[in-house]
Design a protein around this motif. Structure first.
Motif, mmCIF file in Angstrom:
data_model
loop_
_atom_site.group_PDB
_atom_site.id
_atom_site.type_symbol
_atom_site.label_atom_id
_atom_site.label_comp_id
_atom_site.label_asym_id
_atom_site.label_seq_id
_atom_site.Cartn_x
_atom_site.Cartn_y
_atom_site.Cartn_z
ATOM 1 N N TRP A 25 0.874 -10.458 -11.794
ATOM 2 C CA TRP A 25 1.516 -9.624 -12.821
ATOM 3 C C TRP A 25 0.849 -8.245 -12.879
ATOM 4 O O TRP A 25 1.518 -7.216 -12.936
ATOM 5 N N LYS A 40 -6.288 -0.025 -11.098
ATOM 6 C CA LYS A 40 -6.380 -0.538 -9.734
ATOM 7 C C LYS A 40 -6.654 -2.032 -9.746
ATOM 8 O O LYS A 40 -7.356 -2.535 -10.612
ATOM 9 N N ILE A 41 -6.104 -2.686 -8.743
ATOM 10 C CA ILE A 41 -6.347 -4.124 -8.607
ATOM 11 C C ILE A 41 -6.879 -4.379 -7.213
ATOM 12 O O ILE A 41 -6.365 -3.851 -6.236
ATOM 13 N N CYS A 42 -7.943 -5.155 -7.144
ATOM 14 C CA CYS A 42 -8.645 -5.333 -5.879
ATOM 15 C C CYS A 42 -8.721 -6.807 -5.516
ATOM 16 O O CYS A 42 -9.161 -7.630 -6.319
ATOM 17 N N HIS A 67 1.900 -4.103 -12.496
ATOM 18 C CA HIS A 67 1.884 -3.306 -13.720
ATOM 19 C C HIS A 67 0.653 -2.415 -13.914
ATOM 20 O O HIS A 67 0.734 -1.370 -14.548
ATOM 21 N N LEU A 126 -0.967 -8.450 -20.085
ATOM 22 C CA LEU A 126 -0.473 -7.468 -21.046
ATOM 23 C C LEU A 126 -1.577 -7.078 -22.031
ATOM 24 O O LEU A 126 -1.785 -5.888 -22.327
ATOM 25 N N PRO A 135 -1.030 -0.515 -11.774
ATOM 26 C CA PRO A 135 -0.934 0.825 -11.180
ATOM 27 C C PRO A 135 -0.083 1.795 -12.009
ATOM 28 O O PRO A 135 -0.286 3.004 -11.936
ATOM 29 N N LEU A 136 0.851 1.281 -12.800
ATOM 30 C CA LEU A 136 1.682 2.164 -13.624
ATOM 31 C C LEU A 136 0.828 2.966 -14.597
ATOM 32 O O LEU A 136 1.183 4.061 -15.003
ATOM 33 N N LEU A 137 -0.309 2.397 -14.969
ATOM 34 C CA LEU A 137 -1.202 3.053 -15.918
ATOM 35 C C LEU A 137 -2.388 3.704 -15.220
ATOM 36 O O LEU A 137 -3.387 4.045 -15.865
ATOM 37 N N GLY A 138 -2.289 3.859 -13.917
ATOM 38 C CA GLY A 138 -3.402 4.475 -13.190
ATOM 39 C C GLY A 138 -4.523 3.503 -12.906
ATOM 40 O O GLY A 138 -5.597 3.906 -12.462
ATOM 41 N N LEU A 188 -4.020 -4.735 -20.415
ATOM 42 C CA LEU A 188 -3.523 -3.354 -20.320
ATOM 43 C C LEU A 188 -3.568 -2.670 -21.677
ATOM 44 O O LEU A 188 -3.925 -1.495 -21.783
ATOM 45 N N MET A 189 -3.198 -3.384 -22.716
ATOM 46 C CA MET A 189 -3.213 -2.800 -24.062
ATOM 47 C C MET A 189 -4.632 -2.433 -24.479
ATOM 48 O O MET A 189 -4.844 -1.457 -25.200
ATOM 49 N N ARG A 201 -8.422 -0.969 -16.749
ATOM 50 C CA ARG A 201 -7.898 -0.159 -15.646
ATOM 51 C C ARG A 201 -8.434 -0.637 -14.299
ATOM 52 O O ARG A 201 -8.307 0.032 -13.287
ATOM 53 N N PHE A 202 -9.091 -1.790 -14.286
ATOM 54 C CA PHE A 202 -9.560 -2.345 -13.005
ATOM 55 C C PHE A 202 -9.579 -3.860 -13.117
ATOM 56 O O PHE A 202 -10.110 -4.426 -14.074
#
Lengths: 591, 280
Positions: free
Chosen positions: A254, A265-267, A258, A230, A260-263, A233-234, A238-239
């Protein structure tokens, strides 16, 4: 009195009863992997939170997915909690195999609740312990959910101690909804079966009751790993790149839902090196980026940490510490990666090391990690740990409007000709991103000139090294969250980092309760060392004692190397978190 | 001493190149620049990512964006760049040690993911910068030589070609095709090291090494045939060996999704709501 504190044999050892002097209730669920200890613990935690209680839990398991001991302890209270407690009121045994190590924690009047399917095993309960045998396995089978003895136990706990059955049901429904109506129905039957058994067969012979909750300010319930996600994200992350490793994986789990909701990416990377490489590449391209790992993966990342520092690419590296070198104790707790975070990677490497002290910090210190990485364009290492990873805590809902987010100094196209690593007073040079005309440059780990060309000329290396370190010169003035508590002057000043903060806070409360002057300092930025704050603290106390969960006294060493402070050490490294009793109950804080 | 002067293009800087006289890497660099220009790619939108070593010095000859990374990690760095901004043209380059030794794990897994990246392996069968120790592709080394094309085919690269530094037009054409390929495209470039391996390098011959042309007769989607060509005895083959289309790595596709500030705040508040405690 001050002298007594340091060396006395007149230590109030009898004060363990102080442990009991609070309004909290502590429940410990025990079982082996597959018994559903974690699920039951989380449901009970959520149910108590829904009742308006503060809840703080501590969980640990073995490395095996099936078998191996699992423990979930939760503490509920109408007032603020800083640890999940160093005593236990109620032990629930879902499997007799999990019994042995924990029986000794039970004192007279405590409760032992166990599955009587194991009655064939001779049990020797400590004298004075109230035990309630319940045929959990049979009740689960009767409900049509043979594996739901954990839910039966929840029904028993609700009926015996006053946990809200409605709230347990709410939490269960939420978690089981995806598994289909028949699973929900059989689990609710198991819950009701447990409660009914108490009414029909048991007589309450103990004095424990769940305290009464009340409406509180806006609250969220998070694990430490969720809170880190969290916070990321705050902060604008974004990666996120990762390779599966305990106990860091749940951050990725987690974020996978979540980010992807903010554009973002997770790799999933092929190894720890790739994981950090991916994050550095993403950051070079302009994204705020992070990777998460634990000790073994962190070791693999050291070369690229040096690269990010040299090429001045902002990146956040999360190390959710686990115990021991090598594979060590993969699911257990320790704070022993400080040296490798502070001193790791070859060469002179400017970097920042931060450590959250609790779940609240996991949000806010993570935001700070990104802010510092972006502001100073360097690697920031976030040292969390296995205890924070799994624990749940009700914390005040973070106020987005109050969270300050820092971005890197951007390249302005009118700055031509662009010199990526040009010298500035702060040491921070504007950073372009691919796609910006005029901002082209080579990010390189070779020593280089201001224009990013390789150079091993005498003077260049010294000047560029100074430039990179210059970025940290004002760090403590610009940002160094440090918390202090206790009297303004004290005989003993405890210093702790990371999640040991909770045990120290609780110990300080108890010292205060018996009139002993003990203060404490909780730095969140560990490196560069907050020398001013530590020095001021040391002046205000008689003796600095650093409390940490590693063998060498790593933070004490770092302090001794960079200040004139000569701290005493309290070090414990059992694979479980330090408790308040480990500090408060010591015969002397200096042995 | 740096003497090989490369052709001037929009991608290359003026001045001397850093390679030894006769080094294949100087030719590969020129060919890459020409192929990038011919493909209509602007230096501003291109990122060339390398490891370290003789080959990776191309980064400092470029006018584009570039990352001169650490040994073996060019592919993860490049994948991160491409994932963060899929609009960029990302080219990865490096030596055979980077590709097949220290970075071999990344090569295999990047090929599996099939991102839109072009990888140029500058294969001189040696570690030139540390005085010519044999690399995994060296046919005269102590151990069995790795078949570069065979490894790429087995790992799942969707475009596999081999070219030679001394056949620049063909190399440029193959790199151009690779740049246009929708997926992970690899060109293994035979690029002799005259300083440490003259007379014993690519095929043991002195002078211009011999190669055999693959030709354009075969089915480019036949991987077993491609493997049989790759493993055929004799002089190395050159040409396009294999090309198929497969779904590309989703992370490196599409443009980056950017929200307005108010949208981000709303999403974050919704995330907090998921963890909110509502008293009952």
């Amino acid at each position: 009195m001050p002298e007594d504190l340091l060396s006395s044999t007149a230590w109030p050892l009898g004060s363990r009863q102080l442990n009991q002097l609070d309004d909290s209730l502590i429940v410990r669920l025990m079982g082996v992997g597959g018994d559903g200890v974690m699920t039951a613990g989380r449901v009970l935690t959520e149910a108590a939170a829904l009742s308006g209680l503060e809840v703080l839990s501590e969980a640990t398991c073995s490395a095996e997915v099936r078998g191996g001991e699992t423990m979930y302890q939760l503490r509920v209270s109408p007032s603020t909690l800083v640890t999940a407690g160093d005593r236990v009121d109620i032990v629930v045994l879902l499997d007799h195999e999990a019994d042995l190590a924990h029986r000794e924690d039970l004192l007279t009047g405590d409760v032992l609740l166990y599955d009587s399917v194991h009655d064939a095993v001779p049990r020797a309960h400590p004298p004075g312990v109230v035990s309630y045998p319940v045929p959990m396995t049979q009740l689960a089978e009767a409900a049509g959910a043979a594996i739901a003895k954990n839910v039966v136990a929840l029904g028993v706990l609700a009926e015996l101690f006053g946990f809200s059955l409605t709230n347990i049901e709410t939490s269960l429904r939420k978690r089981l909804a995806a598994k289909g109506g028949h699973v929900v129905a059989s689990n609710l039957a198991a819950l009701a079966g447990g409660a009914r058994y108490v009414k029909e067969h048991l007589v309450k012979r103990d004095s424990f009751l769940v305290p009464v909750g009340s409406a509180r300010d806006e609250t969220v319930l998070l694990t430490g790993n969720e809170a880190i996600g969290l916070g990321a994200l705050m902060a604008g992350c974004r990666f996120y790149a990762h390779y599966p490793i305990t106990p860091a994986t749940s951050v990725a789990d987690w974020l996978a839902t979540h980010l992807p909701l903010l554009g973002g990416k997770i790799c999933a990377a092929e190894d720890g090196m790739a994981s950090l490489g991916l994050a550095i590449g993403a950051s070079y391209a302009g994204a705020k980026a992070m990777t998460g790992t634990s000790g073994p993966g962190f070791d693999l990342m050291q070369e690229l940490i040096g690269y990010a520092s040299m090429a001045e690419v902002p990146v956040v590296i999360l190390d959710v510490q686990r115990a021991g070198p090598s594979t060590g104790l993969p699911t257990k707790y320790e704070q022993a990666d400080l040296f490798s975070a502070v001193y790791g990677a070859h060469g002179d490497v400017p970097k920042i090391v931060l450590a959250p002290g609790d779940v609240h910090d996991c949000v806010h210190v993570t935001v700070e990690a990104f802010n510092l990485a972006e502001r100073y364009q360097l690697p920031v290492i976030l040292l969390s740990d296995a205890s924070l990873a799994l624990r749940e805590h009700t914390i005040p809902r973070p106020d987005l409007a109050a969270i300050k987010v820092v971005d890197r100094v951007p390249f302005q196209p009118d700055q031509a000709p662009y010199s990526r690593y040009r010298f500035t007073d702060s040491g921070v040079s504007p950073m372009s991103a691919p796609g910006q005309p005029g901002g082209e440059y080579v990010a390189t780990g070779l020593e280089h000139t201001g224009s990013a060309f390789p150079s091993d000329a005498p003077g260049t290396h010294q000047a560029m090294t100074d430039k990179r370190f210059q970025k940290l010169a004002r760090l403590e003035d610009e940002c160094s969250p440090v918390e202090r508590e206790g009297p303004p002057s004290a005989a003993v000043g405890l210093v702790s980092w990371g999640s040991t903060q909770g045990a120290v806070r609780e110990a300080v409360r108890r010292f205060d309760a018996i009139g002993m002057p003990v203060a404490a300092l909780y730095p969140k930025v560990l490196w560069p060392l907050p020398v001013k704050a530590l020095t001021a603290f040391a002046r205000s106390v008689g003796q600095v004692v650093v409390v940490e969960a590693n063998r060498q006294g790593q933070f004490a060493d770092v302090i001794a190397a960079s200040t004139s402070i000569r701290p005493k050490r309290v070090t414990l490294y059992r694979g479980v978190p330090l408790t308040a009793w480990d500090i408060f109950g010591r015969e002397s804080l200096t042995h | 001493m740096p003497t090989a002067v490369h052709a001037r293009t929009t991608f290359s800087r003026d001045g001397d190149a850093p390679w030894c006289r006769g080094c294949g890497h100087a030719d590969v660099f020129d060919v890459l620049c020409r192929a990038l220009v011919a493909s209509g790619i602007r230096p501003t939108d291109a990122v060339v990512v390398t490891g370290v070593g003789c080959s990776s010095l191309i980064t400092f000859q470029l006018r584009s964006y570039a990352m001169h990374g650490v040994h073996g990690r060019a592919l993860p760095l490049a994948l991160g760049v491409k994932a963060a901004n899929p609009d960029l043209h990302v080219v990865v380059a490096g030596g055979d040690g980077d590709a097949f030794s220290i970075g071999a794990n990344h090569l295999i897994h990047t090929a599996r993911k099939n991102p839109r990246l072009t990888y140029l392996i500058m294969d001189n069968q040696s570690y030139g910068m540390t005085m010519g120790q044999p690399s995994p592709t060296n046919v005269h080394g102590e151990h069995h030589a790795l078949n570069a094309l065979g490894v790429l085919l087995a790992a799942g690269a969707t475009f596999v070609a081999q070219a030679a530094s001394w056949r620049p037009d063909e190399a440029e054409a193959l790199i151009g095709q690779a740049l246009g390929h929708p997926g992970f495209s690899v060109v293994n470039l035979l690029s002799p090291c005259p300083t440490f391996h003259h007379g014993e390098g690519i095929d043991g011959a002195i002078g211009i090494p011999l190669v055999r042309e693959i030709g354009s007769e075969h089915d480019l989607g036949d991987r077993l045939h491609a493997l049989s060509v790759a493993f055929a005895e004799g002089v190395p083959c050159v040409g396009l060996l294999y090309r198929v289309e497969r779904p590309m790595y989703a992370l490196t596709e599409g443009s980056a999704l950017v929200h307005e500030q108010w949208e981000e705040t709303a999403i974050l508040e919704a995330l907090l709501d998921e963890h909110r405690v509502v008293w009952t």
